[in-house]
Design an enzyme around this catalytic site. Structure first.
Site, PDB file in Angstrom:
ATOM      1  N   ASP A   8      36.502  20.751  20.739  1.00  0.00           N
ATOM      2  CA  ASP A   8      35.340  20.688  21.630  1.00  0.00           C
ATOM      3  C   ASP A   8      35.634  20.998  23.111  1.00  0.00           C
ATOM      4  O   ASP A   8      35.183  20.270  24.000  1.00  0.00           O
ATOM      5  CB  ASP A   8      34.674  19.307  21.523  1.00  0.00           C
ATOM      6  N   LYS A 106      30.230  21.656  14.131  1.00  0.00           N
ATOM      7  CA  LYS A 106      29.900  20.342  13.590  1.00  0.00           C
ATOM      8  C   LYS A 106      28.750  19.744  14.375  1.00  0.00           C
ATOM      9  O   LYS A 106      28.457  20.179  15.490  1.00  0.00           O
ATOM     10  CB  LYS A 106      31.125  19.430  13.662  1.00  0.00           C
ATOM     11  N   CYS A 151      35.889  12.733  19.615  1.00  0.00           N
ATOM     12  CA  CYS A 151      36.144  13.818  18.662  1.00  0.00           C
ATOM     13  C   CYS A 151      37.624  14.087  18.425  1.00  0.00           C
ATOM     14  O   CYS A 151      38.015  14.433  17.314  1.00  0.00           O
ATOM     15  CB  CYS A 151      35.374  15.057  19.092  1.00  0.00           C
TER      16      CYS A 151
HETATM   17  C1  VGL Z   1      31.809  14.182  21.520  1.00  0.00           C
HETATM   18  C2  VGL Z   1      30.292  12.509  21.923  1.00  0.00           C
HETATM   19  C3  VGL Z   1      29.303  13.237  21.287  1.00  0.00           C
HETATM   20  C4  VGL Z   1      33.216  14.673  21.663  1.00  0.00           C
HETATM   21  C5  VGL Z   1      30.840  14.916  20.882  1.00  0.00           C
HETATM   22  O1  VGL Z   1      33.449  15.902  21.589  1.00  0.00           O
HETATM   23  O2  VGL Z   1      34.130  13.830  21.855  1.00  0.00           O
HETATM   24  N1  VGL Z   1      31.536  12.979  22.031  1.00  0.00           N
HETATM   25  N2  VGL Z   1      29.589  14.430  20.780  1.00  0.00           N
END
Ligand code: VGL
Ligand code: ZN
Length: 201
Positions: A8, A106, A151
């Site tokens: 991410d 995702k 994540c």
């Molecule tokens: C994430 C919160 C919501 C992350 C993704 O990438 O850690 N955190 N969605």
């Protein structure tokens, strides 16, 4: 065979983004530098529809960072982030994607959140990442990216569960909170994963 999973590394998770991880941008040069140490590099991408149930905006009367029960599990309510196809969901500028062979998206199901790059939070649906890595002969998995206690953590825990020798790159991640980061590192080691810093690669 060793794989690096870049989790991410998207605009919304760095300063200026809607769910910014403090100093999240600092890891970009490190992510670029360490890629040469791996046989395979893959990335994950948080990729939410606008009606995603993890967004506080879809729960009238609730605030960002409140928690609710969603699908029988505790769910933090987040600001809208990583909307499919929008700027916030794009990889950050400066991330060298040339060696990224596959991208696993995702969080696409509006009814369930997905912190891990392998499965949704209820473990009902797989992204295919585990089978992909196994098909490529990967035995060791190294995890970096954002955010450390969400994540990155859940991706590491699922990698451990799937039988990969798993390394959590503690200097190639940043956390939303200090306490969350401490607990994340503790969980990784308790579950049988390893903590490592990039200089040790
Ligand atoms: C994430 C919160 C919501 C992350 C993704 O990438 O850690 N955190 N969605
Ligand atoms: Zn998300």
């Amino acid at each position: 065979m060793k794989a690096l999973i870049v989790v991410d590394l998207q605009n919304d998770f760095v300063p200026g983004g809607s769910l910014a991880v403090p100093r999240g941008n600092e890891i970009i040069p490190l992510v670029n530098r360490i890629q040469e140490k791996f046989d395979l590099v893959v990335a994950t991408q948080d990729w939410h529809p606008k009606n995603h149930m993890s967004f506080a905006s879809n729960h009238p009367g609730k605030n960002v960072f409140d928690t609710i029960i969603l699908g029988g599990m505790e769910q933090v309510l987040w600001p809208d982030h990583c909307l499919q196809g929008e700027k916030g969901a794009m990889f950050v500028k400066g991330f060298d994607e040339r060696r990224v062979e596959a991208i696993f998206r995702k969080g696409t199901d509006p009814e369930i959140d997905s912190y891990s790059g392998f499965f949704d939070n209820g473990r009902k649906k797989s992204t295919g990442l585990g089978d992909y890595l196994k098909g490529r002969g990967i035995k060791q998995v190294y995890v970096c990216g954002l955010a450390a206690e969400f994540c990155v953590l859940y991706t590491a825990l699922d990698a451990i569960d799937l039988g990969f020798e798993t390394y959590y790159l503690e200097d190639v991640t940043r956390a939303l909170s200090h306490e969350g980061f401490r607990e994340a590192r503790e969980q990784v080691t308790r579950r049988g994963g390893h903590l490592i810093v990039s200089d040790e690669l």
